[in-house]
Every structure is written in C-alpha cells, then in structure tokens.
Design a protein around this motif. Structure first.
Motif, PDB file in Angstrom:
ATOM      1  N   ASN A 150       0.762  -1.211   0.122  1.00 11.83           N
ATOM      2  CA  ASN A 150      -0.122   0.087  -0.158  1.00 11.83           C
ATOM      3  C   ASN A 150       0.955   1.206   0.076  1.00 11.83           C
ATOM      4  N   GLY A 151       0.708   2.090  -0.970  1.00  4.87           N
ATOM      5  CA  GLY A 151       1.612   3.166  -1.083  1.00  4.87           C
ATOM      6  C   GLY A 151       2.748   3.084  -1.309  1.00  4.87           C
ATOM      7  N   GLY A 152       3.149   1.957  -2.078  1.00  4.55           N
ATOM      8  CA  GLY A 152       4.349   1.650  -2.539  1.00  4.55           C
ATOM      9  C   GLY A 152       5.253   0.860  -1.506  1.00  4.55           C
ATOM     10  N   LYS A 153       4.766   0.718  -0.502  1.00  4.67           N
ATOM     11  CA  LYS A 153       5.542  -0.225   0.779  1.00  4.67           C
ATOM     12  C   LYS A 153       4.445  -1.526   1.206  1.00  4.67           C
ATOM     13  N   VAL A 154       5.321  -2.554   1.368  1.00 11.01           N
ATOM     14  CA  VAL A 154       4.681  -3.827   1.612  1.00 11.01           C
ATOM     15  C   VAL A 154       4.002  -3.547   2.963  1.00 11.01           C
ATOM     16  N   ASP A 155       2.577  -3.942   3.053  1.00  5.41           N
ATOM     17  CA  ASP A 155       2.001  -4.131   4.182  1.00  5.41           C
ATOM     18  C   ASP A 155       1.208  -5.276   4.706  1.00  5.41           C
ATOM     19  N   GLY A 156       1.631  -6.456   3.892  1.00  4.54           N
ATOM     20  CA  GLY A 156       1.084  -7.844   4.351  1.00  4.54           C
ATOM     21  C   GLY A 156       1.523  -8.836   3.382  1.00  4.54           C
ATOM     22  N   LEU A 157       1.161 -10.102   3.640  1.00  6.16           N
ATOM     23  CA  LEU A 157       1.486 -11.494   3.102  1.00  6.16           C
ATOM     24  C   LEU A 157       0.148 -12.501   3.213  1.00  6.16           C
TER      25      LEU A 157
ATOM     26  N   SER B 245      -5.823 -26.728   5.866  1.00  3.63           N
ATOM     27  CA  SER B 245      -7.480 -26.428   5.579  1.00  3.63           C
ATOM     28  C   SER B 245      -7.488 -26.026   4.399  1.00  3.63           C
ATOM     29  N   GLY B 246      -6.847 -25.341   3.594  1.00  7.99           N
ATOM     30  CA  GLY B 246      -6.854 -24.820   2.253  1.00  7.99           C
ATOM     31  C   GLY B 246      -7.402 -23.258   2.687  1.00  7.99           C
ATOM     32  N   GLU B 247      -7.409 -22.870   3.728  1.00 10.97           N
ATOM     33  CA  GLU B 247      -7.685 -21.462   4.072  1.00 10.97           C
ATOM     34  C   GLU B 247      -6.741 -20.505   3.723  1.00 10.97           C
ATOM     35  N   ASN B 248      -7.025 -19.398   2.940  1.00  8.45           N
ATOM     36  CA  ASN B 248      -6.374 -18.379   2.885  1.00  8.45           C
ATOM     37  C   ASN B 248      -6.137 -17.393   3.983  1.00  8.45           C
ATOM     38  N   VAL B 249      -4.907 -16.934   4.338  1.00  8.56           N
ATOM     39  CA  VAL B 249      -4.766 -16.176   5.798  1.00  8.56           C
ATOM     40  C   VAL B 249      -3.978 -14.884   5.271  1.00  8.56           C
ATOM     41  N   THR B 250      -4.498 -13.760   5.806  1.00 15.41           N
ATOM     42  CA  THR B 250      -3.752 -12.570   5.567  1.00 15.41           C
ATOM     43  C   THR B 250      -2.813 -12.026   6.641  1.00 15.41           C
ATOM     44  N   LEU B 251      -1.482 -11.913   6.661  1.00 11.74           N
ATOM     45  CA  LEU B 251      -0.593 -11.587   7.703  1.00 11.74           C
ATOM     46  C   LEU B 251      -0.390 -10.090   7.582  1.00 11.74           C
ATOM     47  N   PRO B 252      -0.663  -9.237   8.485  1.00 14.21           N
ATOM     48  CA  PRO B 252      -0.305  -7.831   8.271  1.00 14.21           C
ATOM     49  C   PRO B 252       1.191  -7.609   8.867  1.00 14.21           C
ATOM     50  N   LEU B 253       1.977  -6.951   7.954  1.00 13.72           N
ATOM     51  CA  LEU B 253       3.391  -6.971   8.406  1.00 13.72           C
ATOM     52  C   LEU B 253       4.303  -5.853   7.442  1.00 13.72           C
ATOM     53  N   SER B 254       5.282  -5.564   7.788  1.00 18.32           N
ATOM     54  CA  SER B 254       6.224  -4.409   6.951  1.00 18.32           C
ATOM     55  C   SER B 254       7.126  -4.783   6.166  1.00 18.32           C
ATOM     56  N   ALA B 255       7.409  -6.184   6.057  1.00 18.76           N
ATOM     57  CA  ALA B 255       8.454  -6.869   5.350  1.00 18.76           C
ATOM     58  C   ALA B 255       8.563  -8.428   5.173  1.00 18.76           C
ATOM     59  N   VAL B 256       9.140  -8.630   4.077  1.00 16.47           N
ATOM     60  CA  VAL B 256       8.922 -10.216   3.880  1.00 16.47           C
ATOM     61  C   VAL B 256      10.395 -10.597   3.458  1.00 16.47           C
ATOM     62  N   PHE B 257      11.053 -11.403   4.373  1.00 16.12           N
ATOM     63  CA  PHE B 257      12.694 -11.768   4.025  1.00 16.12           C
ATOM     64  C   PHE B 257      12.631 -13.166   3.436  1.00 16.12           C
ATOM     65  N   VAL B 258      13.017 -13.371   2.229  1.00 17.07           N
ATOM     66  CA  VAL B 258      12.940 -14.780   1.390  1.00 17.07           C
ATOM     67  C   VAL B 258      13.961 -15.350   1.494  1.00 17.07           C
ATOM     68  N   GLN B 259      14.100 -16.561   2.030  1.00 16.22           N
ATOM     69  CA  GLN B 259      15.090 -17.576   2.334  1.00 16.22           C
ATOM     70  C   GLN B 259      14.908 -18.993   2.109  1.00 16.22           C
ATOM     71  N   ILE B 260      14.604 -18.922   0.827  1.00 16.46           N
ATOM     72  CA  ILE B 260      14.065 -20.524   0.353  1.00 16.46           C
ATOM     73  C   ILE B 260      15.116 -21.167  -0.723  1.00 16.46           C
ATOM     74  N   GLY B 261      16.490 -20.797  -0.443  1.00 14.21           N
ATOM     75  CA  GLY B 261      17.381 -21.581  -1.219  1.00 14.21           C
ATOM     76  C   GLY B 261      18.032 -21.079  -2.280  1.00 14.21           C
ATOM     77  N   LEU B 262      18.681 -21.580  -3.082  1.00  9.19           N
ATOM     78  CA  LEU B 262      19.410 -21.091  -4.201  1.00  9.19           C
ATOM     79  C   LEU B 262      19.040 -21.483  -5.641  1.00  9.19           C
ATOM     80  N   VAL B 263      19.512 -20.736  -6.653  1.00  7.29           N
ATOM     81  CA  VAL B 263      19.280 -21.072  -8.009  1.00  7.29           C
ATOM     82  C   VAL B 263      20.513 -21.015  -8.612  1.00  7.29           C
ATOM     83  N   PRO B 264      21.175 -21.878  -9.255  1.00  8.60           N
ATOM     84  CA  PRO B 264      22.399 -22.080 -10.204  1.00  8.60           C
ATOM     85  C   PRO B 264      22.557 -21.006 -11.178  1.00  8.60           C
ATOM     86  N   ASN B 265      23.781 -20.519 -10.912  1.00  7.54           N
ATOM     87  CA  ASN B 265      24.087 -19.398 -11.814  1.00  7.54           C
ATOM     88  C   ASN B 265      24.904 -20.086 -13.392  1.00  7.54           C
ATOM     89  N   SER B 266      23.980 -20.539 -13.957  1.00  3.97           N
ATOM     90  CA  SER B 266      24.542 -21.420 -15.087  1.00  3.97           C
ATOM     91  C   SER B 266      24.117 -20.789 -16.425  1.00  3.97           C
TER      92      SER B 266
END
Length: 518
Positions: free
Chosen positions: A419-426, A433-454
């Motif tokens: 919202n307004g150019g800044k992260v406000d949730g996820l 359960s299959g339910e979608n959940v909204t999590l209010p927050l200010s930042a998301v740090f992605v740490q899901i591994g690596l992609v080879p530079n090939s």
C-alpha cells in the motif's frame, strides 16, 4: 570516536599516498555536526597528506556532508553522514585512492570507466550495519576518481531519514543515478557495468579491448570451489586465469561459519580474504569485478569474452559460478524488492526496527534470519511450506525459545501485498485447511534456497531442468575440456567444505585432460 587501531591503520596506509588530499565540509548546523568535525579532525591528525580545516566550507553541501579533493580539484566523492561501521573502509580507500594509492580494480574495468562519456551522478543510500553496502560505495568511488564526469555520494540513511522517506527506500544499498532509481540490494562491480551498458548503449567512447595470451585453464567463479580449482591447477604449473565478480562469492554474504572443518568459528569476510591471499601465492591471472559475456568453442579450446571487451582462448574451462537467492515467484515479490521484499536480513533488517516481519523458509538460512531479526524487529513470523522445519535442531531450539518468533508450518505464500509503495502484508494458504490467511506486516525476507548461476554455459553443456550443470564423478561436463564444480552443479549438499573438495577435483581433472591431450 576512533580507536587507536583505526588511527594506526590510517597512519600506516597513508604513507603510500603520492599526493595530498583535503576533506571539505558542508555549511550549516546539525545535532551531529560536532561529532563529524571531531571524526574528520582525528583522521587528518594521522598524516600531513590528509588535510581538514573546519573553517573552509562548501556551501553546496549539507552540514553533515564532506567531499574529498586533491590538487584543489573535486574527486567527485562525497560522504553524507559519518562513515563509521562498515563504511569506514570506504572512506579510508577513498582517501588512499584519491591520494594516488594503486587501485585493485581490474585494469579492463578501469579502462572501460575512463571511456564513459556521459555525466553520471550516483547517490548510494547505505546503512552502517550493512556489509554489502561498502562494495557498491567503493566501486562507485573508484569510478569517480577515474572519470571526471562521474560523482558518487554515500548517504547514511540513519542521518538523513527525510531523504529515505522521500525516496521510499526500505532496503540498502539503494543506488540512484541522475536522480532516478538505478540499482537496489546486493550488487557487484560487474553488475553495475552491465546495467550501465544496458541502459546507455552509447555510453562508451571507442577503445581497444584487452587480449590475454592463450590460457591452459580458465576458472569462472571465485568462491570456495573456483578458488580451489585455480589453486590446484596453478600448482601444476599450468597457465591459469580466474574470472570472478568477487573473490569469495556468496561466502562473503555469510556471517558466522561454524562447520568449516578444522576451524570452529570464522565468518564470510575472513574466509573470502583468506581465499584471496592464498590465490596470490600463485601465478594466477585474476580478473575480478567482471563478468563473462560469452563463451564460444574455437579451434584449440574456448574463446572467453568479458563484459569489458577483454578476451582470450582457453584450452579448458572450469565453471564454478555458484548460485543466487531463489525467488518465491509470487505476485508482489518483484514489484516490491527494496520496498519491503528483501533477501538479506543483515542489510535490511534495521529498516524495520520495531515492526512485524515475515521470513519465508524453514531451513538453516531462514531460521538464522529469524534469530537475527528478532533482536531488531517487533515480531518475526517464519513460514515453512513443509510440515516440519528443515533447520538444524540447535537453531530450531533457539528460535522456539524466542517470545517474538512464531513458526507456521504447512504454509504456501500466495501473494505479497503493498500500500502506497510499501509492503503491508502477506497472504498464505494453510495447506491443511486450504484457508487463505492474511498476515499484516512491514517486510518479507525470502530465504528459500538458491538457483544455480549457469546461464553463461546453457547451450554449451547439459544442465538439468533446475539449471544445475550435469557432471560425473570427475567433474566432467557433457563437453570435452569443460569441467564444473560447486553449487552450480548437480553435486548434492551445497556446503563450503564440499565446494572446496569439488573445486580441487575439477582442477585435477582439468590437469589430467590437458596431459592426455597435449
């Protein structure tokens, strides 16, 4: 402010300066101005080659800014803020280079920068706690010294919060060029050059490209695998070239390292420095801060061409290009990089002090990130796709003991909202359960591994659907004379110890190949 060891370092290194420099302060009042003046006076006291007179001011600079001049000429380098922390080295190098000390920047890069014929005014926003920021500041400062048409201003976001807010900055380093966003996040000199050439096709004046003599081995990549491969082949008496955006590779982004066998504890910067020192023990042609733009099969081997235009023929190749952060690939990720989506908790965590954030990924990197952030932010939510965390138990225990860390398993990230150019949730989906959940927050740090530079060898050698280079037990690829090692390959378990071993093996395999085909 400055301890004796830092002052002694300035005294020692300044003896190599061939011309004096001066630090010129901006005009005006600021709550921290006296601290800045004291800082500059201490530095100037270390050498008669470093000048500072607080009565001499530049009316175009802010009261918390100073520039470096030499021979009464602007170098194009400005520091806005007090460059302590990680940026102290940036200031020291700026002083030394402006004073005539030899630059370690690749000669091909230096010649390319000198040929730039457009005015380039960079502003680099940093955090003094960011260990990636100095690489960018130091590269652009060297560009400014090499070319009178280039300027670079380091801006400490902690001292200039109004500029951070006005430019909507939520991650560092954030580089602006001629008043517009240019690059954000961890970047190296090679990436800066590539981006400049992409945005300004007519950037460079005509010049002659560097040519190297034929090499027996060219190692592409300077991390643990590439460094080991270069050292092993050089020890065999081969003519070796090593091409790397930076010696150490992704190791430089690692904080504590506790599983490097025989060394109970070290860190990424120390290990990278040790690799560079070891490489210098041998007759290896090092081309650092550059990237490979193309590889072509030619008579006698392979033609390697860099983004600087330099090229040569190599009888064999060892590909050790490592990997990069893996992205989520969800809506809102790319659109908000630098505005609440980040991949480096050490660099960008301070921007979210006292705010809620999320870490995506329950492996070692994710849990370590959560532990680091827990001391800064209000609350950390760790989202793990599987039904259990994949991190080491000792890390899980530490995270579980933290009151401000919540761990959610069986969660699939669906979207990052802003919202307004800044992260406000996820938005995530509960996989049970299959339910979608909204999590209010200010930042998301992605740490899901690596992609080879090939990418540089796709079409030359076989790669898997995941982009890993296929190798056999001797690090041989599908193409004769081309070997690969480390995180870019199919070898399991992406670890420093394993990468070093694989690099050594690839070096020995290249030597064996050359002996059999000489």
């Amino acid at each position: 402010m400055l301890d004796k060891s830092l002052l002694d370092a300035i005294k020692t290194y300044s003896t190599n300066m061939t011309r004096p420099i001066a630090m010129i302060l901006g005009q005006g009042d600021h709550a921290k101005r006296a601290e800045l003046v004291d800082f500059l006076e201490q530095i100037a006291s270390c050498s008669d080659k470093i000048g500072f007179d607080k009565t001499v001011v530049d009316t175009d600079l802010s009261p918390m800014s100073f520039k470096i001049t030499t021979d009464n000429r602007d170098t194009g380098i400005v520091f806005s803020g007090i460059p302590g922390g990680h940026e102290f080295t940036s200031l020291l190098l700026a002083i030394l280079h402006a004073g005539g000390h030899t630059m370690k920047l690749d000669e091909g890069i230096q010649e390319l920068v000198k040929r730039i014929q457009k005015p380039l005014k960079f502003q680099t926003f940093v955090s003094l706690s960011c260990h990636n920021c100095p690489d960018v500041v130091q590269a652009l400062n060297q560009f400014a010294i090499l070319n009178d048409g280039i300027e670079n201003e380091m801006i400490d976001g902690g001292v200039f919060p109004e500029l951070v807010e006005a430019n909507n900055i939520q991650g560092v380093p954030a580089v602006f060029l001629n008043g517009k966003p240019f690059l954000n996040g961890k970047v190296d000199t090679a990436r800066i050059i590539d981006k400049l050439q992409a945005e300004y096709p007519d950037l460079l004046a005509e010049g002659q490209s560097e040519e190297l003599e034929t090499q027996d081995v060219t190692v592409i990549g300077g991390g643990p695998a590439g460094s080991a491969a270069a050292i092993y082949t050089a020890r065999k008496g081969l003519r070796v070239a090593l091409v790397a955006d930076r010696i150490g590779g992704q190791v430089k982004d690692t904080q504590d390292i506790e599983n490097l066998i025989s060394i109970p504890l070290t860190n990424g910067n120390t290990l990278a420095s040790n690799l560079a020192t070891h490489i210098k023990e041998y007759n290896i042609t090092v081309k650092e801060h550059v990237s490979v733009s193309s590889i072509e099969e030619v008579k006698g081997g392979y033609q390697v061409t860099l983004n600087t235009g330099a090229s040569w023929t190599s009888r064999t190749l060892i590909i050790a290009t490592g990997a990069k952060w893996r992205k989520l690939g969800v809506k809102g990720e790319d659109e908000n990089i630098g505005n609440g989506v980040a991949y480096c908790p050490h660099c960008d965590g301070p921007f979210f002090k006292g705010k809620p954030v999320a870490v995506i990924g329950g492996g070692n990197s994710g849990v370590e990130a959560a532990l680091d952030l827990a001391g800064i932010v209000a609350h950390v939510t760790v989202l793990e796709f599987g039904d259990k965390l994949r991190a080491d138990q000792v890390l899980i225990d530490k995270a579980s003991a933290k009151d401000n860390i919540t761990i959610i398993k069986n969660a699939t990230t669906q979207e990052i909202t802003a919202n307004g150019g800044k992260v406000d949730g996820l938005i995530y989906q509960d996989r049970v359960s299959g339910e979608n959940v909204t999590l209010p927050l200010s930042a998301v740090f992605v740490q899901i591994g690596l992609v080879p530079n090939s990418d540089v060898v796709k079409g030359l050698v076989d790669v898997t659907v995941h982009g890993e280079i296929e190798i056999d037990v001797k690090c041989c690829t599908s193409k004769a004379g081309v070997f690969a090692c480390g995180d870019v390959t199919t070898v399991p378990y992406k670890q420093i110890n394993i990468a070093m071993g694989e690099g050594s093996k690839a070096g020995l395999s290249a030597f064996e190949y050359l002996m059999m085909n000489s």
